[in-house]
Design a protein around this motif. Sequence first.
Motif, PDB file in Angstrom:
ATOM      1  N   MET A   1     -31.832  23.404 -41.244  1.00 24.88           N
ATOM      2  CA  MET A   1     -32.233  24.556 -40.778  1.00 24.88           C
ATOM      3  C   MET A   1     -33.043  25.428 -41.954  1.00 24.88           C
ATOM      4  O   MET A   1     -32.485  25.288 -42.973  1.00 24.88           O
ATOM      5  CB  MET A   1     -31.058  25.250 -40.176  1.00 24.88           C
ATOM      6  CG  MET A   1     -31.449  26.693 -39.459  1.00 24.88           C
ATOM      7  SD  MET A   1     -29.792  27.649 -39.042  1.00 24.88           S
ATOM      8  CE  MET A   1     -29.180  26.537 -37.822  1.00 24.88           C
ATOM      9  N   ILE A   2     -33.852  26.185 -41.404  1.00 29.82           N
ATOM     10  CA  ILE A   2     -34.476  27.176 -42.468  1.00 29.82           C
ATOM     11  C   ILE A   2     -34.644  28.473 -42.009  1.00 29.82           C
ATOM     12  O   ILE A   2     -34.868  28.697 -40.747  1.00 29.82           O
ATOM     13  CB  ILE A   2     -36.067  26.671 -42.438  1.00 29.82           C
ATOM     14  CG1 ILE A   2     -36.144  25.166 -43.136  1.00 29.82           C
ATOM     15  CG2 ILE A   2     -36.633  27.411 -43.664  1.00 29.82           C
ATOM     16  CD1 ILE A   2     -37.433  24.841 -43.057  1.00 29.82           C
TER      17      ILE A   2
ATOM     18  N   LYS B   1     -24.235  36.029 -48.889  1.00 31.84           N
ATOM     19  CA  LYS B   1     -23.515  37.025 -48.121  1.00 31.84           C
ATOM     20  C   LYS B   1     -24.331  37.471 -46.906  1.00 31.84           C
ATOM     21  O   LYS B   1     -23.530  37.899 -45.920  1.00 31.84           O
ATOM     22  CB  LYS B   1     -23.619  38.173 -49.137  1.00 31.84           C
ATOM     23  CG  LYS B   1     -23.068  39.611 -48.737  1.00 31.84           C
ATOM     24  CD  LYS B   1     -22.991  40.771 -49.951  1.00 31.84           C
ATOM     25  CE  LYS B   1     -22.392  41.893 -49.575  1.00 31.84           C
ATOM     26  NZ  LYS B   1     -22.304  42.907 -50.541  1.00 31.84           N
ATOM     27  N   LYS B   2     -25.771  37.615 -46.853  1.00 33.28           N
ATOM     28  CA  LYS B   2     -26.398  37.875 -45.625  1.00 33.28           C
ATOM     29  C   LYS B   2     -26.230  37.034 -44.538  1.00 33.28           C
ATOM     30  O   LYS B   2     -26.120  37.325 -43.344  1.00 33.28           O
ATOM     31  CB  LYS B   2     -27.975  38.042 -45.880  1.00 33.28           C
ATOM     32  CG  LYS B   2     -28.440  38.822 -44.818  1.00 33.28           C
ATOM     33  CD  LYS B   2     -29.841  39.595 -45.482  1.00 33.28           C
ATOM     34  CE  LYS B   2     -30.670  40.269 -44.519  1.00 33.28           C
ATOM     35  NZ  LYS B   2     -31.832  41.186 -45.048  1.00 33.28           N
ATOM     36  N   LEU B   3     -26.267  35.837 -44.718  1.00 34.16           N
ATOM     37  CA  LEU B   3     -26.233  34.676 -43.654  1.00 34.16           C
ATOM     38  C   LEU B   3     -24.610  34.331 -43.415  1.00 34.16           C
ATOM     39  O   LEU B   3     -24.164  33.744 -42.564  1.00 34.16           O
ATOM     40  CB  LEU B   3     -26.670  33.287 -44.248  1.00 34.16           C
ATOM     41  CG  LEU B   3     -28.316  33.466 -44.228  1.00 34.16           C
ATOM     42  CD1 LEU B   3     -28.813  32.309 -44.776  1.00 34.16           C
ATOM     43  CD2 LEU B   3     -28.867  33.727 -43.125  1.00 34.16           C
TER      44      LEU B   3
ATOM     45  N   GLY C   1     -31.306  25.144 -51.166  1.00 30.39           N
ATOM     46  CA  GLY C   1     -32.234  25.913 -52.166  1.00 30.39           C
ATOM     47  C   GLY C   1     -32.734  27.132 -51.453  1.00 30.39           C
ATOM     48  O   GLY C   1     -32.883  27.180 -50.088  1.00 30.39           O
ATOM     49  N   VAL C   2     -33.286  27.919 -52.257  1.00 32.21           N
ATOM     50  CA  VAL C   2     -33.962  29.148 -51.862  1.00 32.21           C
ATOM     51  C   VAL C   2     -35.317  29.110 -52.580  1.00 32.21           C
ATOM     52  O   VAL C   2     -35.530  29.191 -53.711  1.00 32.21           O
ATOM     53  CB  VAL C   2     -33.162  30.445 -52.369  1.00 32.21           C
ATOM     54  CG1 VAL C   2     -33.762  31.664 -51.873  1.00 32.21           C
ATOM     55  CG2 VAL C   2     -31.699  30.405 -51.799  1.00 32.21           C
TER      56      VAL C   2
ATOM     57  N   VAL D   1     -37.892  35.277 -48.724  1.00 32.78           N
ATOM     58  CA  VAL D   1     -37.496  34.037 -49.190  1.00 32.78           C
ATOM     59  C   VAL D   1     -37.321  32.940 -48.091  1.00 32.78           C
ATOM     60  O   VAL D   1     -36.927  33.415 -46.850  1.00 32.78           O
ATOM     61  CB  VAL D   1     -36.223  33.922 -50.010  1.00 32.78           C
ATOM     62  CG1 VAL D   1     -36.387  34.868 -51.079  1.00 32.78           C
ATOM     63  CG2 VAL D   1     -34.903  34.383 -49.017  1.00 32.78           C
ATOM     64  N   ALA D   2     -37.166  31.752 -48.067  1.00 35.91           N
ATOM     65  CA  ALA D   2     -36.918  30.790 -46.975  1.00 35.91           C
ATOM     66  C   ALA D   2     -35.745  30.207 -47.712  1.00 35.91           C
ATOM     67  O   ALA D   2     -35.673  29.702 -48.664  1.00 35.91           O
ATOM     68  CB  ALA D   2     -38.025  29.629 -46.888  1.00 35.91           C
ATOM     69  N   VAL D   3     -34.666  30.234 -46.891  1.00 41.78           N
ATOM     70  CA  VAL D   3     -33.125  29.570 -47.170  1.00 41.78           C
ATOM     71  C   VAL D   3     -33.160  28.278 -46.710  1.00 41.78           C
ATOM     72  O   VAL D   3     -33.135  28.289 -45.290  1.00 41.78           O
ATOM     73  CB  VAL D   3     -32.050  30.498 -46.733  1.00 41.78           C
ATOM     74  CG1 VAL D   3     -30.726  29.708 -47.284  1.00 41.78           C
ATOM     75  CG2 VAL D   3     -32.396  31.799 -47.647  1.00 41.78           C
ATOM     76  N   TYR D   4     -33.193  27.028 -47.319  1.00 38.55           N
ATOM     77  CA  TYR D   4     -32.866  25.666 -46.735  1.00 38.55           C
ATOM     78  C   TYR D   4     -31.266  25.381 -46.607  1.00 38.55           C
ATOM     79  O   TYR D   4     -30.669  25.420 -47.606  1.00 38.55           O
ATOM     80  CB  TYR D   4     -33.576  24.686 -47.624  1.00 38.55           C
ATOM     81  CG  TYR D   4     -35.216  24.815 -47.408  1.00 38.55           C
ATOM     82  CD1 TYR D   4     -35.758  24.143 -46.612  1.00 38.55           C
ATOM     83  CD2 TYR D   4     -35.641  26.078 -48.025  1.00 38.55           C
ATOM     84  CE1 TYR D   4     -37.167  24.377 -46.546  1.00 38.55           C
ATOM     85  CE2 TYR D   4     -36.944  26.003 -48.128  1.00 38.55           C
ATOM     86  CZ  TYR D   4     -38.040  25.312 -47.414  1.00 38.55           C
ATOM     87  OH  TYR D   4     -39.238  25.405 -47.328  1.00 38.55           O
ATOM     88  N   ILE D   5     -30.990  25.125 -45.151  1.00 36.01           N
ATOM     89  CA  ILE D   5     -29.683  25.018 -44.977  1.00 36.01           C
ATOM     90  C   ILE D   5     -29.448  23.490 -44.578  1.00 36.01           C
ATOM     91  O   ILE D   5     -29.769  23.073 -43.775  1.00 36.01           O
ATOM     92  CB  ILE D   5     -29.458  26.047 -43.917  1.00 36.01           C
ATOM     93  CG1 ILE D   5     -29.166  27.316 -44.365  1.00 36.01           C
ATOM     94  CG2 ILE D   5     -27.697  25.672 -43.796  1.00 36.01           C
ATOM     95  CD1 ILE D   5     -29.088  28.395 -43.099  1.00 36.01           C
ATOM     96  N   LYS D   6     -28.671  22.915 -45.440  1.00 33.70           N
ATOM     97  CA  LYS D   6     -28.333  21.581 -45.420  1.00 33.70           C
ATOM     98  C   LYS D   6     -29.516  20.582 -44.914  1.00 33.70           C
ATOM     99  O   LYS D   6     -29.624  19.514 -43.960  1.00 33.70           O
ATOM    100  CB  LYS D   6     -27.410  21.373 -43.944  1.00 33.70           C
ATOM    101  CG  LYS D   6     -26.139  22.028 -44.254  1.00 33.70           C
ATOM    102  CD  LYS D   6     -25.151  21.731 -43.001  1.00 33.70           C
ATOM    103  CE  LYS D   6     -23.572  22.103 -43.427  1.00 33.70           C
ATOM    104  NZ  LYS D   6     -22.858  22.221 -42.345  1.00 33.70           N
TER     105      LYS D   6
END
Length: 518
Positions: A1-2, A26-28, A37-38, A58-63
């Motif tokens: 997920m991004i 904190k935000k997520l 990674g961010v 930013v794009a936050v890469y989740i798993k």
Amino acid sequence: MIKDLQLRVSLKEEEIPDILLKKAVKKLDISAKDISGVKVLRKSIDARKPKIIFNYKVAVYIKEPVPQTSEYIFDYKDVSSAKPIHIIGFGPAGMYAALRCIELGFKPIVLERGKNVQDRRRDLKAINRDHFVNEDSNYCFGEGGAGTYSDGKLYTRSLKRGDVRRIFENLVYHGATDQILVDAHPHIGTNKLPKVVANVRETILKYGGEIHFNTRVTDFVIKNNAIQALQLQNGDELTANRVILATGHSARDIYYLLHKKEIALQAKSFAMGVRIEHPQHIIDSIQYHCEGKRSDLLPAAAYSLVQQVNDRGVYSFCMCPGGFIVPAATANGEVVVNGMSPSKRNNEFANSGIVVEINADKDLAKYEKFGVLKGLEFQKDFEKLAFTAGGRTQTAPGQRLTDFVEGNMSTDLNPTSYQPGLNSAPLHSLFPKLIGSRLRQGFKAFGDKMKGFYTSEANIIGVESRTSSPVNIPRKENLEHPEINGLFPCGEGGGYAGGIVSAAMDGERCAEAATVGL
């Protein structure tokens, strides 16, 4: 997920390691272990209030892994035996036209009046040290055009003219820092541009294109309203039926040639004025609300100013924080100044053009006898005036800002970054009223907007006259000249661009247009 996030970081927080990761967590409301990674997509600085904020998109890469390669692919082909497209001029428009031709499977043949980036340096030294201008090799002419030895600012408002991101990605492909993909006001730097330009040259040659330096086009052979050939200064004639004209806004000989051949041109509005130079710490203190040295986390401060004065815009142009002023004349007997910055923007001075709109239809009554070239002739007279006022060398006429506005001769001038030097001159009385009176009112207004801008510690230096072309070379919807088949006016010289990025995008568009039907 991004997940795409907007994060705000204070100046103090910017010093904290992994601050973006911590804010994303904190935000997520997730564990840091779940974040692969961010990736920073955009970064800007909000300094409107004393508390300075860095805004991040930013794009936050989740798993899932963070991609390591660009989504842009430049598919260059071997075009050594392909059909030719002739390109006159090797500035940003000409370079990107050539690269796009190769992607499309056509062979670019570039004709550049000036020298390559390495050889240009000797001629730039001659301007600064010996006050001699080589009319084919200077800050405007040569490999990369005016863009090579310029500030390398990549900010553009021309977002509808092409794919801006593609232009940036191509610069990174050729050696520019990937920081330009992130910064809200991207910048490469005078010291790094020559290497990028040389890499572009190598790509063109590697895939079968041709680049001919020291090759000035002096005439067009036209039959039945179509380009047939190009005549060169050395007497050679090249058969050519598709020509991209990307000669830049200072190639006056091309305008004269087209006018002499009765090929349609149009007078175009433009802007002229002066370059103002402050100590950088003054601009920093105004923009960052600080005293003394700015934080090491902050870049040299910039500004953007505009004011309407008597129905004409007065505005800042090509603002160069931490930069220096250079002589941008293209002929002896004229003085023109421009500004630029190295990549670190660490010079002690800040400079910017401050220019006045010139309406080609209303402001040039005394030059009507020159027809469509009236703006060009007005521009030339302005530059000759600066040459005389500067002492008939590349020394430029200068005046303290407050003296200019108040109508006083400066008994001495502030230190300057302009290497050929300054000569105190009464610019307040020398400039035509059209420009001088509006500049004076504009500077007063700018002083009200930026407290501390109006100061005797600033010099104004003449003249800033090459903001854009005073001539437009018309073209149809297919980007071809309306009278001459096979001729594609392009970039700043045609009147279709206003900087590196917009010129590059127009170069790509002209390449696409010129290859249709071949």
